[in-house]
Design a protein around this motif. Structure first.
Motif, PDB file in Angstrom:
ATOM      1  N   ASP A   1       1.165  -1.372   0.023  1.00 40.28           N
ATOM      2  CA  ASP A   1      -0.118  -0.127   0.238  1.00 40.28           C
ATOM      3  C   ASP A   1       0.817   1.079   0.220  1.00 40.28           C
ATOM      4  OD1 ASP A   1      -1.898   1.821   0.305  1.00 40.28           O
ATOM      5  OD2 ASP A   1      -2.255   0.761   2.609  1.00 40.28           O
ATOM      6  N   CYS A   2       0.709   2.043  -0.412  1.00 43.56           N
ATOM      7  CA  CYS A   2       1.217   3.325  -0.777  1.00 43.56           C
ATOM      8  C   CYS A   2       1.123   4.725  -0.073  1.00 43.56           C
ATOM      9  CB  CYS A   2       1.360   4.022  -2.430  1.00 43.56           C
ATOM     10  SG  CYS A   2       1.013   3.003  -4.035  1.00 43.56           S
TER      11      CYS A   2
ATOM     12  N   ASP B   1      -4.010   2.438  -5.640  1.00 43.95           N
ATOM     13  CA  ASP B   1      -2.301   3.272  -4.666  1.00 43.95           C
ATOM     14  C   ASP B   1      -1.745   1.125  -3.650  1.00 43.95           C
ATOM     15  OD1 ASP B   1      -4.243   3.307  -2.842  1.00 43.95           O
ATOM     16  OD2 ASP B   1      -3.158   4.298  -1.245  1.00 43.95           O
TER      17      ASP B   1
ATOM     18  N   LYS C   1       1.724   0.773   8.924  1.00 44.40           N
ATOM     19  CA  LYS C   1       1.582   1.747   9.141  1.00 44.40           C
ATOM     20  C   LYS C   1       1.594   2.690  10.334  1.00 44.40           C
ATOM     21  CE  LYS C   1      -0.229   3.475   4.558  1.00 44.40           C
ATOM     22  NZ  LYS C   1      -0.446   1.890   3.875  1.00 44.40           N
TER      23      LYS C   1
HETATM   24 MG   LIG Z   1      -2.669   3.783   0.632  1.00 40.23          MG
END
Ligand SMILES: [Mg+2]
Length: 423
Positions: A9-10, A104, A157
């Motif tokens: 995931d960007c 993304d 994240k």
């Molecule tokens: Mg993302």
């Protein structure tokens, strides 16, 4: 054979795309706004730290923007679509099977894949390769099921100490993470279900994982049962199989043999466009962004390489195949280049909303919208091709008055006039 998936995931994708071509804003607070500069759809970490929330209307944060000198951008779909296809092309070289889940995000199926070194090393390799080839930062989560990879990615994240890579293949690690993560974070558990779960005492992911399956079926749905099974390591969602409708729908394929004939490649675009439109209607949604790409083989040393994509923004959201088809073929025309051996093409739809909640643009007549002819009128309002404008019947709209994009960055990668200049 045990299953293994990864989710790549960007990070802050739209913001990262803007930063690619503007290194001077590398550490500045940035927000990207939705259609018509309506609300915030992407934030840099610095903007998040200033307390700017996702989806907040732009006019509500005007004073904060001024006070902290926040850089504001309009959504640049041509740029984001192009960077996205580069990220996906890079990921394809790193994994045997891939599902583009959104603009993304991609799931990789690594089951039966022989890794050199540890899983974490492989995750770092993905991170580094995307960084080198495309320049955007990504997080990687790896686990036995897609639902668990979503959770792993959430941890990658949220916790900086992970360095953006989390290997969640160990059951004990899974248990520990589920214990401290609120049930809202589970993939496919919407806001309503989360509220309902909390009312019956299920607050953490671990509590959901331990929920009785019969009870889950009676109170919720078969999807909830599958989700619980996935949290316990049993695969219920394979690639292209998901508990929630997607934010983007993509159809693309590598050709069995290289293609050089324009008509032949155009046919693939038509087929993909028809298919994504069908899927969109199946989800009861309409879209307002159409993206098309074509490319040669990525790592052929013999053939000259060419890769391009273009994006059209529809001012009235639709799921009408004819409109999507026309937009897709016009985009194809704008990026086609003779003399190459093409290896792959694709069509992507994005910017969805509920079919029943379509917001008509200011100048559309509701009465014409219900009729097919009305839908056709939307054609005239397609704009923003990656390489200039798209329009039909030789009719060029006089002015782009229907879209407010006051803060639009150049289409760096898809329009010659917008190529960044290095001094
Ligand atoms: Mg993302």
């Amino acid at each position: 054979m045990s299953s293994l998936f990864a989710l790549v995931d960007c990070n802050n994708f739209y913001v990262s795309c803007e930063r690619l071509f503007n290194p001077s804003i590398k550490n500045s607070p940035i927000v990207v706004l939705s259609n018509n500069d309506g609300c915030v759809v992407s934030r840099s970490q610095e903007a998040k730290d200033l307390g700017i929330k996702m989806a907040v209307p732009a006019f509500l944060i005007e004073s904060v923007i001024k006070k902290h000198n926040i850089h504001v951008y309009s959504s640049n779909y041509a740029l984001y679509g192009d960077i996205s296809s580069r990220v996906m092309a890079t990921l394809e070289t790193l994994a045997p099977e891939l599902e583009v889940y959104s603009i993304d995000e991609a799931f990789l199926n690594l089951s039966g894949f022989t890794l050199m070194g540890s899983l974490a090393d492989y995750g770092k390799k993905i991170q580094k390769t995307v960084r080198q080839h495309v320049g955007v930062p990504v997080c990687v989560g790896m686990a036995p099921t897609k639902t668990l990879t979503k959770l792993a990615n959430y941890a990658a994240k949220k916790y900086a100490a992970t360095g953006g890579v989390v290997d969640l293949s160990d059951p004990e690690r899974q248990r520990k993470l589920m214990e401290i993560t609120p049930v809202d974070e589970v993939w496919g558990v919407g806001r309503k279900s989360a509220e309902k779960l909390k009312k019956i005492g299920i607050k953490t992911v671990l509590q959901l994982a331990q929920m009785d399956l019969d009870r889950a079926h009676k109170r919720f749905s078969i999807l909830m049962v599958k989700t619980i099974e996935e949290l316990n390591g049993t695969v219920r969602f394979d690639l292209e199989d998901n508990p929630v409708s997607k934010k983007q729908i993509m159809c693309s394929r590598s050709f069995a043999e290289r293609m050089t004939d324009k008509e032949q490649v155009r046919e693939t675009i038509c087929e993909f466009a028809a298919r994504v439109a069908e899927r969109l209607r199946g989800d009861g949604q309409v879209c307002s962004v159409v993206n098309v790409f074509i490319r040669t083989g990525v790592f052929s040393s013999v053939d000259p390489q060419y890769s391009n994509s273009a994006t059209a923004k529809l001012s009235v959201p639709t799921s009408d195949t004819r409109i999507i088809l026309k937009a897709a073929t016009d985009l194809f025309e704008s990026i086609w280049k003779d003399g190459h051996r093409y290896a792959k093409s694709g069509v992507m739809l994005g910017d969805f909303c509920d079919k029943d909640k379509v917001q008509l643009d200011l100048f559309s007549q509701p009465s014409t919208q219900s009729a097919n002819e009305g839908l056709m009128s939307a054609i005239d309002q397609i704009n923003e091709g990656g390489r200039g404008k798209v329009w039909f019947g030789g009719q060029r709209p006089k002015e782009d008055w229907f879209m407010r994009r006051a803060h639009l960055s150049p289409a760096y990668t898809t329009r010659w006039e917008d190529l960044p200049v290095v001094n």
